[in-house]
Structures are given as C-alpha cells and as structure tokens.
Design an enzyme around this catalytic site. Sequence first.
Site, PDB file in Angstrom:
ATOM      1  N   LYS A  10      67.158  46.059  13.258  1.00  0.00           N
ATOM      2  CA  LYS A  10      67.708  46.035  11.884  1.00  0.00           C
ATOM      3  C   LYS A  10      67.826  47.455  11.355  1.00  0.00           C
ATOM      4  O   LYS A  10      67.126  48.380  11.814  1.00  0.00           O
ATOM      5  CB  LYS A  10      66.841  45.194  10.940  1.00  0.00           C
ATOM      6  CG  LYS A  10      65.404  45.697  10.696  1.00  0.00           C
ATOM      7  CD  LYS A  10      65.238  46.772   9.625  1.00  0.00           C
ATOM      8  CE  LYS A  10      63.829  47.348   9.650  1.00  0.00           C
ATOM      9  NZ  LYS A  10      63.574  48.581   9.039  1.00  0.00           N
ATOM     10  N   ALA A  97      60.295  53.385  15.220  1.00  0.00           N
ATOM     11  CA  ALA A  97      61.538  54.069  14.869  1.00  0.00           C
ATOM     12  C   ALA A  97      62.097  53.701  13.504  1.00  0.00           C
ATOM     13  O   ALA A  97      63.042  54.316  13.037  1.00  0.00           O
ATOM     14  CB  ALA A  97      62.587  53.756  15.943  1.00  0.00           C
ATOM     15  N   SER A 104      61.142  42.252  15.511  1.00  0.00           N
ATOM     16  CA  SER A 104      62.215  41.437  16.070  1.00  0.00           C
ATOM     17  C   SER A 104      61.754  40.735  17.353  1.00  0.00           C
ATOM     18  O   SER A 104      62.138  39.590  17.613  1.00  0.00           O
ATOM     19  CB  SER A 104      63.455  42.302  16.341  1.00  0.00           C
ATOM     20  OG  SER A 104      64.568  41.478  16.552  1.00  0.00           O
ATOM     21  N   ASP A 136      58.364  42.354   8.029  1.00  0.00           N
ATOM     22  CA  ASP A 136      59.771  42.327   8.443  1.00  0.00           C
ATOM     23  C   ASP A 136      60.099  41.153   9.370  1.00  0.00           C
ATOM     24  O   ASP A 136      61.265  40.934   9.695  1.00  0.00           O
ATOM     25  CB  ASP A 136      60.123  43.626   9.192  1.00  0.00           C
ATOM     26  CG  ASP A 136      60.608  44.726   8.250  1.00  0.00           C
ATOM     27  OD1 ASP A 136      60.768  44.454   7.041  1.00  0.00           O
ATOM     28  OD2 ASP A 136      60.842  45.846   8.732  1.00  0.00           O
TER      29      ASP A 136
HETATM   30  C1  LIG Z   1      59.519  50.077   6.114  1.00  0.00           C
HETATM   31  C2  LIG Z   1      60.081  48.778   6.645  1.00  0.00           C
HETATM   32  C3  LIG Z   1      61.411  48.463   5.937  1.00  0.00           C
HETATM   33  O1  LIG Z   1      62.087  47.383   6.497  1.00  0.00           O
HETATM   34  O2  LIG Z   1      60.391  48.772   8.018  1.00  0.00           O
HETATM   35  P1  LIG Z   1      59.962  49.696   9.304  1.00  0.00           P
HETATM   36  O3  LIG Z   1      60.099  51.129   8.987  1.00  0.00           O
HETATM   37  O4  LIG Z   1      58.543  49.318   9.647  1.00  0.00           O
HETATM   38  O5  LIG Z   1      60.924  49.277  10.400  1.00  0.00           O
HETATM   39  C4  LIG Z   1      59.126  47.570   6.312  1.00  0.00           C
HETATM   40  O6  LIG Z   1      58.880  47.481   4.920  1.00  0.00           O
HETATM   41  C5  LIG Z   1      57.812  47.590   7.051  1.00  0.00           C
HETATM   42  O7  LIG Z   1      57.504  46.311   7.447  1.00  0.00           O
HETATM   43  P2  LIG Z   1      56.499  46.026   8.697  1.00  0.00           P
HETATM   44  O8  LIG Z   1      56.662  47.067   9.742  1.00  0.00           O
HETATM   45  O9  LIG Z   1      56.671  44.598   9.087  1.00  0.00           O
HETATM   46  O10 LIG Z   1      55.121  46.273   7.988  1.00  0.00           O
HETATM   47  P3  LIG Z   1      53.711  45.507   8.130  1.00  0.00           P
HETATM   48  O11 LIG Z   1      53.341  45.475   9.588  1.00  0.00           O
HETATM   49  O12 LIG Z   1      53.719  44.220   7.381  1.00  0.00           O
HETATM   50  O13 LIG Z   1      52.763  46.532   7.370  1.00  0.00           O
HETATM   51  C6  LIG Z   1      52.321  47.742   7.887  1.00  0.00           C
HETATM   52  C7  LIG Z   1      51.737  48.549   6.742  1.00  0.00           C
HETATM   53  O14 LIG Z   1      52.803  49.116   5.949  1.00  0.00           O
HETATM   54  C8  LIG Z   1      52.494  49.069   4.565  1.00  0.00           C
HETATM   55  N1  LIG Z   1      53.471  48.209   3.859  1.00  0.00           N
HETATM   56  C9  LIG Z   1      54.282  47.379   4.559  1.00  0.00           C
HETATM   57  C10 LIG Z   1      55.215  46.590   3.906  1.00  0.00           C
HETATM   58  C11 LIG Z   1      55.276  46.672   2.502  1.00  0.00           C
HETATM   59  N2  LIG Z   1      56.142  45.926   1.803  1.00  0.00           N
HETATM   60  N3  LIG Z   1      54.461  47.511   1.815  1.00  0.00           N
HETATM   61  C12 LIG Z   1      53.559  48.307   2.480  1.00  0.00           C
HETATM   62  O15 LIG Z   1      52.855  49.090   1.847  1.00  0.00           O
HETATM   63  C13 LIG Z   1      51.078  48.515   4.466  1.00  0.00           C
HETATM   64  O16 LIG Z   1      50.198  49.614   4.452  1.00  0.00           O
HETATM   65  C14 LIG Z   1      50.902  47.752   5.759  1.00  0.00           C
HETATM   66  O17 LIG Z   1      49.554  47.685   6.169  1.00  0.00           O
HETATM   67  N1  LIG Z   2      56.850  44.341  20.815  1.00  0.00           N
HETATM   68  C1  LIG Z   2      56.618  45.592  20.379  1.00  0.00           C
HETATM   69  N2  LIG Z   2      57.573  46.537  20.472  1.00  0.00           N
HETATM   70  C2  LIG Z   2      57.346  47.790  20.013  1.00  0.00           C
HETATM   71  N3  LIG Z   2      56.180  48.198  19.476  1.00  0.00           N
HETATM   72  C3  LIG Z   2      55.204  47.303  19.357  1.00  0.00           C
HETATM   73  C4  LIG Z   2      55.384  45.972  19.793  1.00  0.00           C
HETATM   74  N4  LIG Z   2      54.248  45.296  19.518  1.00  0.00           N
HETATM   75  C5  LIG Z   2      53.406  46.172  18.945  1.00  0.00           C
HETATM   76  N5  LIG Z   2      53.953  47.385  18.851  1.00  0.00           N
HETATM   77  C6  LIG Z   2      53.295  48.573  18.234  1.00  0.00           C
HETATM   78  O1  LIG Z   2      53.831  48.696  16.924  1.00  0.00           O
HETATM   79  C7  LIG Z   2      54.159  50.050  16.608  1.00  0.00           C
HETATM   80  C8  LIG Z   2      55.451  50.102  15.765  1.00  0.00           C
HETATM   81  O2  LIG Z   2      56.470  49.550  16.518  1.00  0.00           O
HETATM   82  P1  LIG Z   2      57.975  49.211  16.067  1.00  0.00           P
HETATM   83  O3  LIG Z   2      58.068  47.781  15.689  1.00  0.00           O
HETATM   84  O4  LIG Z   2      58.848  49.653  17.177  1.00  0.00           O
HETATM   85  O5  LIG Z   2      58.194  50.166  14.809  1.00  0.00           O
HETATM   86  P2  LIG Z   2      59.022  50.044  13.462  1.00  0.00           P
HETATM   87  O6  LIG Z   2      58.360  48.964  12.639  1.00  0.00           O
HETATM   88  O7  LIG Z   2      58.910  51.398  12.836  1.00  0.00           O
HETATM   89  O8  LIG Z   2      60.422  49.729  13.794  1.00  0.00           O
HETATM   90  C9  LIG Z   2      54.294  50.762  17.959  1.00  0.00           C
HETATM   91  O9  LIG Z   2      53.708  52.030  17.873  1.00  0.00           O
HETATM   92  C10 LIG Z   2      53.581  49.870  18.971  1.00  0.00           C
HETATM   93  O10 LIG Z   2      52.339  50.412  19.377  1.00  0.00           O
END
Ligand SMILES: C[C@@](CO)(OP(=O)(O)O)[C@H](O)COP(=O)(O)OP(=O)(O)OC[C@H]1O[C@@H](n2ccc(N)nc2=O)[C@H](O)[C@@H]1O
Ligand SMILES: Nc1ncnc2c1ncn2[C@@H]1O[C@H](COP(=O)(O)OP(=O)(O)O)[C@@H](O)[C@H]1O
Length: 286
Positions: A10, A97, A104, A136
Amino acid sequence: MTIIVKAPAKINLVLDATAKRPDGYHDVHMVMTTVDLADRLELTELASGEIRMNAQHAYVPNDERNLAYKAAAVLKERFDIKSGVEIYLEKHIPVAAGLAGGSSDAAATLRGLNELWKLDLTLEQLAEIGAEVGSDVPFCVMGGTAIATGRGEKLEKLVSPPPCWVVLAKPTIGVSTADVYGALDLKTAERPDVEAMIEAVKNQDFTAICDALGNVLESVTLPMHPEVEQIKAFMTSCGAEGVLMSGSGPTVFALTEHENRAQRLYNGLRGFCNEVYVVRLLGENH
Ligand SMILES: C[C@@](CO)(OP(=O)(O)O)[C@H](O)COP(=O)(O)OP(=O)(O)OC[C@H]1O[C@@H](n2ccc(N)nc2=O)[C@H](O)[C@@H]1O
Ligand SMILES: Nc1ncnc2c1ncn2[C@@H]1O[C@H](COP(=O)(O)OP(=O)(O)O)[C@@H](O)[C@H]1O
C-alpha cells in the site's frame, strides 16, 4: 491442499495524525491505496496442527514474530482450529519500508486460511481479526482504496484514484514505525489537508490528487534521514507530478500519468537507490 495468495503493498496518499491516545497509538486520518507490487504466499494445510513459517529473507523472522504467523495463530486460537499450516512467503515488497509488507502478508494469510480452513468468514470479520495483528492489517484485508481512521482500523471504502504510474524508491535504511510515531510533535508538524485528498479522489482529478499529497510523518523521518528529501527533490526535478513519503517511510513514491516519465525516473533513481520499482495503482480489488 495448497492455496496461493497475493499480498499487495500500500501507499498512503495522505496521512494525518490527529491525537496521541492514552493507549500509545495515534488517531489517524488517511487515504490508503494498493499498488501492484506484491508478496506471494503459499499456504499448505498441516494435519499436525503446527504453524510453520518459511520466509527465506535475511530481515524477515521465521517464527511467531512474523506477522503472517501471528495472523494464523490468532485465527487458529479464535476458532479452535485443529489443523495447522505451512506458510511459504516469497518476499517482493521491501522490508521496513512504509509499504505495509508485513501487514499485507498477515492479511493475505487471513484470506487464504479462511479458504483453506473453510471458515466462511466475511472480509469484514477477517479485517476485525486482523486489527489484533496490526493497525494496517484491516485495510490490507479489504484492499482497494479507503479512508482510514481510529488507529487505522476503521475503514470507509473510496473509489480508486484514476490510473497512473507509481515509481517507488527505498533508500538503504529501514525505519521503525513506533520510533517515528514516538518522535511526532503534533504542535509543530505541518498537517496535510485530508478532505482535499478525499475530494480529489472522488472527483478523479489527478492534478488535485498530486496537489493534496501530504504526510505528517515526514516531519519526523525527513530530518532524521536526509536521503529521503534528496530522493523527493530528484523525483520532482525529473518531472513527477506528485511526490510523497509513504507511511513512516523511508520509501518515497512519485505519481505520473506518463510512461516515459516513469521510465526516466526509474533510470535516474537506479543511480543512487538499490530498490526502485515502477508499478501501477491497483483497481478496486486485488
Ligand atoms: C505509518 C503507517 C501508515 O499506514 O504505516 P507503515 O509506515 O507502518 O507502513 C501505519 O499507521 C502503521 O501501522 P502498523 O505498521 O500496522 O502499526 P502497528 O504495528 O499497529 O503499530 C506499531 C507502533 O506504531 C505506533 N502507532 C501505530 C499506528 C497508529 N495509528 N499510531 C501509532 O502510534 C505505536 O507506537 C505502535 O506500537
Ligand atoms: N511478513 C513480514 N514481512 C516483512 N517484515 C516482517 C514480517 N513479519 C514481521 N516483520 C517485521 O516487521 C518489521 C516491519 O516490516 P514491514 O511490514 O515490512 O514494514 P512497514 O510496516 O514499514 O511497511 C520488519 O523489520 C520485520 O522484522
């Protein structure tokens, strides 16, 4: 029996955080959409009841820390499933990333196991279970394009943006989502106009979509990693119509309606970035 599922990445077209919550999460207001860069999972039923993870990637765990494993464990526990599963994961989405690769994979595991274990759950039920694995994951279960609120798990379907090319470039750093949210200062950060993005998508207005791109988390990641700003500047100088960091970063995406411009961006970015992809926005479904 083996089931093959795709897990698309995404991007966040707009991402605002409106408040820090007592539970440590942030309330967000964002528009997310899927792109056609995907991991591939093979799910094979195991009579033994075990969950086995086979990711074969240096930075992806092969145990209960893997989000695909976690999703299988949550589903198995919730419905008291006796069977197990072997999860073979072919990783194509860059790790850590900002592209929700792990989320996903978890979502694809839920969709695949729903079939493999014959649970007959709706996507809404799977999304609700996915929220236990990560914020997410519900969006990744539904796919397409959506407005997300709450901590990201409350979804409202949105029409997909008009088709365009998406060039993704990830510098060779990984960022922790928790660290980025942890360092966010909502009093000083520049906030994006989420409603403008929603209107632009509804109107299928590509120029307005590019103008409304915005991500409050850039206020944290950009000063921490100057290479992210450099990639943004380079993409803009190559004529990208819109440029933004996705999620917590560090991946930057460029939007363009022109195939030759996408190719030019790809060629130029390959000079200083190992991970560069030219993809399309996915339609309504995966
Ligand atoms: C920033 C975003 C934007 O889409 O994506 P990524 O950069 O990870 O792809 C998301 O909000 C990431 O969602 P996700 O990666 O599922 O986060 P989670 O595992 O639920 O949370 C990891 C940590 O991020 C923080 N967190 C996450 C989601 C949220 N709405 N508020 C937060 O403050 C919290 O500290 C939490 O402990
Ligand atoms: N199926 C998976 N694919 C990628 N990373 C994973 C997975 N399961 C756990 N992880 C852990 O989650 C962390 C964040 O992964 P990723 O989902 O790729 O990041 P983001 O939420 O930034 O897109 C990684 O550093 C990895 O150690």
